[in-house]
Design an enzyme around this catalytic site. Structure first.
Site, short mmCIF file in Angstrom:
data_model
loop_
_atom_site.label_atom_id
_atom_site.label_comp_id
_atom_site.label_asym_id
_atom_site.label_seq_id
_atom_site.Cartn_x
_atom_site.Cartn_y
_atom_site.Cartn_z
CB THR A 180 -0.92 0.00 1.24
OG1 THR A 180 -1.63 -1.24 1.27
CG2 THR A 180 -1.94 1.14 1.18
CB THR B 50 -7.75 0.22 -3.36
OG1 THR B 50 -8.10 0.55 -2.01
CG2 THR B 50 -8.19 -1.18 -3.63
CD GLU C 231 -3.33 -10.38 2.98
OE1 GLU C 231 -4.01 -10.16 1.95
OE2 GLU C 231 -2.48 -9.58 3.41
C1 LIG Z 1 -3.97 -1.37 10.60
C2 LIG Z 1 -3.66 -1.57 9.15
C3 LIG Z 1 -2.66 -2.46 8.77
C4 LIG Z 1 -2.33 -2.61 7.41
N1 LIG Z 1 -1.28 -3.42 7.07
C5 LIG Z 1 -0.84 -3.42 5.78
C6 LIG Z 1 0.37 -4.11 5.41
O1 LIG Z 1 1.01 -4.76 6.23
N2 LIG Z 1 0.80 -4.02 4.11
C7 LIG Z 1 0.13 -3.31 3.17
O2 LIG Z 1 0.58 -3.27 2.02
N3 LIG Z 1 -1.03 -2.65 3.48
C8 LIG Z 1 -1.51 -2.69 4.76
N4 LIG Z 1 -2.66 -2.00 5.10
C9 LIG Z 1 -3.35 -1.21 4.08
C10 LIG Z 1 -4.70 -1.80 3.69
O3 LIG Z 1 -4.52 -2.93 2.89
C11 LIG Z 1 -5.47 -0.67 3.00
O4 LIG Z 1 -5.76 0.31 4.00
C12 LIG Z 1 -6.75 -1.16 2.36
O5 LIG Z 1 -6.47 -2.03 1.30
C13 LIG Z 1 -7.57 0.02 1.82
O6 LIG Z 1 -6.75 0.86 1.05
P1 LIG Z 1 -6.68 2.43 1.36
O7 LIG Z 1 -6.54 2.60 2.84
O8 LIG Z 1 -5.61 3.02 0.53
O9 LIG Z 1 -8.08 2.97 0.95
P2 LIG Z 1 -8.49 3.69 -0.41
O10 LIG Z 1 -8.03 2.90 -1.59
O11 LIG Z 1 -8.07 5.11 -0.32
O12 LIG Z 1 -10.06 3.60 -0.33
C14 LIG Z 1 -10.82 4.34 0.67
C15 LIG Z 1 -12.25 3.83 0.66
O13 LIG Z 1 -12.82 4.02 -0.63
C16 LIG Z 1 -13.31 2.80 -1.14
N5 LIG Z 1 -13.04 2.74 -2.60
C17 LIG Z 1 -11.90 3.07 -3.24
N6 LIG Z 1 -12.03 2.87 -4.56
C18 LIG Z 1 -13.30 2.41 -4.77
C19 LIG Z 1 -14.04 2.01 -5.91
N7 LIG Z 1 -13.51 2.05 -7.13
N8 LIG Z 1 -15.31 1.60 -5.74
C20 LIG Z 1 -15.86 1.54 -4.50
N9 LIG Z 1 -15.20 1.90 -3.38
C21 LIG Z 1 -13.94 2.33 -3.51
C22 LIG Z 1 -12.57 1.70 -0.42
O14 LIG Z 1 -13.31 0.50 -0.36
C23 LIG Z 1 -12.36 2.33 0.96
O15 LIG Z 1 -13.46 2.07 1.77
C24 LIG Z 1 -3.05 -1.89 6.44
C25 LIG Z 1 -4.08 -1.03 6.83
C26 LIG Z 1 -4.38 -0.85 8.15
C27 LIG Z 1 -5.48 0.12 8.54
#
Ligand SMILES: Cc1cc2nc3c(=O)[nH]c(=O)nc-3n(C[C@H](O)[C@H](O)[C@H](O)COP(=O)(O)OP(=O)(O)OC[C@H]3O[C@@H](n4cnc5c(N)ncnc54)[C@H](O)[C@@H]3O)c2cc1C
Length: 386
Positions: free
Chosen positions: A124, A130, A244
């Protein structure tokens, strides 16, 4: 019913026995201090549980995903939090499936023996979220090294890991035919990297989950740490996601049973208006409802496990299991909290801690909307929405 045995009883009993040495007070204190459960993780590693899926030829027991999920479920069901350790279960899978013979020989026996931790995976990024194929961290080959620059966010367990799986772009997005091409996976030895091109900044967050921002400033990685072929890294990461997601589904199932057990116990014990609160249908029905949801999610979790262990495609089932289990555990958390009234908010009941912990799984490692998008596109044949 809640404690009925199944064919995994031996593993369940052994993990429960280990967990019983780390009671509620232990995890409560760790949470209050925002500490890492070192003694618990050491005990799990010592007992070999985190090496469950490493094949026998590399010194592991060679168990399947089914058994691995039972271990994670039991940790959460005992009141613990597998979030501190689950990376060790699935990150080694990237190495096992896509690593070279030399990499496997170098790392897997040491991981199986508990001498090396591979708890972290860095995908990330702060600006792309995402939308993984747009990630901006680059790895540029210079002689016998790759030089990495960029930034990651939410990268967990870095401070308690020796190795990290890194996804970085090796060919610019503009130069690839498919946007998922041109990314590569590397093994980063954190012991060499931190302070020498890699800076780690912890993120304070809702749960006691050790997670960090990473800053790469000309971090050098030896070319022998490239996993598989250059440019095919996104596929290697995707290959690991089913395990996972299914492991995390099992953790949610474990949380769900924990919440139900606590809710039932309290509903039977707490006397208000001269009778146990659980005699009121308004109290007992939501608990029954939440229990049914967990049982249903559990079936999908075992379906995903069976397909994975048979070497069959299981993307849909792994995603659906994660969705159903995360939803069911969150509903159980709410019901448990509600059943306890004011006492649910008191730290000493541990419900507020587990409530926070289980909430994470509707966001990470994949958010609910992205599961819907996967099912809509890949299972139902609806148009791609992004
Ligand atoms: C405590 C914690 C631990 C983590 N550990 C890891 C790790 O070890 N390694 C790692 O790589 N990542 C890690 N993550 C990251 C995690 O995988 C991401 O937070 C998660 O995949 C969501 O991505 P984002 O936070 O960038 O949200 P964003 O991509 O910014 O999305 C924000 C919101 O918008 C929604 N959204 C976005 N695009 C769309 C769409 N096209 N249609 C509908 N809805 C949409 C999403 O569903 C979400 O609810 C961790 C996160 C947390 C909070």
């Amino acid at each position: 019913m809640l404690n009925q045995s199944d064919e995994h009883q031996e593993i369940r009993d052994a993990v429960r026995h280990l967990c019983s040495q780390f009671p509620d007070e232990y995890f409560r204190k760790i949470d209050e201090q925002k500490a890492y459960p070192e003694a618990f993780v050491d005990a799990l590693i010592e007992a070999g549980w985190l090496a469950a899926m490493i094949p026998e030829e590399y010194g592991g027991p060679g168990l399947g995903l089914t058994e691995a999920t039972v271990i994670m479920e039991e940790i959460n069901r005992s009141g613990g939090n597998s979030g501190a350790v689950h990376g060790q279960m699935y990150n080694m899978g990237t190495l096992l499936r896509s690593g070279s013979a030399a990499q496997k020989q170098k790392y897997l026996p040491a991981i199986a023996a508990g001498r090396l931790r591979i708890q972290s995976m860095a995908v990330t990024e702060p600006t792309t979220g995402t939308d993984t194929t747009k990630l901006k961290t680059t790895a540029v080959r210079k002689g016998d090294r790759y030089v990495v620059n960029g930034q990651k966010v939410w990268i967990s367990r870095i401070q308690h890991s020796d190795l990290m799986i890194l996804l970085a772009r090796t060919t610019p997005l503009a130069d690839v035919k498919k946007k998922s091409d041109g990314m590569s996976v590397f093994i980063v030895d954190l012991r060499d990297a931190i302070g020498h091109g890699l800076t780690v900044r912890p993120i304070a967050n809702l749960v006691n989950h050790e997670t960090n921002e990473l800053f790469f400033d000309n971090l050098e990685i030896p070319v022998e740490n490239l996993v598989g072929e250059e440019g095919r890294g996104f596929k290697y990461i995707l290959d690991g996601l089913n395990a996972e997601r299914t492991l995390i589904a099992a953790e949610c199932i474990g949380d769900g049973y924990w919440f139900i057990e606590r809710a039932v116990r309290y509903a039977n014990e707490r006397i208000v208006f001269d009778r146990p609160i659980g005699r009121n249908q308004g109290v007992q029905f939501p608990i029954a409802d939440a229990y049914i949801e967990i049982e249903a999610a559990n079936l999908m979790r075992f379906r995903a496990c069976a397909l994975f262990d048979a070497g069959q495609p299981c993307g849909a089932q792994a995603n659906m299991a994660k969705y159903l289990a995360a939803k069911a555990s969150w509903e159980a958390a709410n019901v448990c909290m509600q059943t306890h009234g004011g006492f649910g908010f008191a730290n000493e009941y541990d419900i507020e801690r587990k409530f926070r912990e289980t909430r994470l799984y509707q966001v990470a490692p994949i958010s609910t909307n992205l599961i819907f998008a996967y099912i809509a596109e890949h299972v139902l044949g609806l148009p791609r929405s992004f």
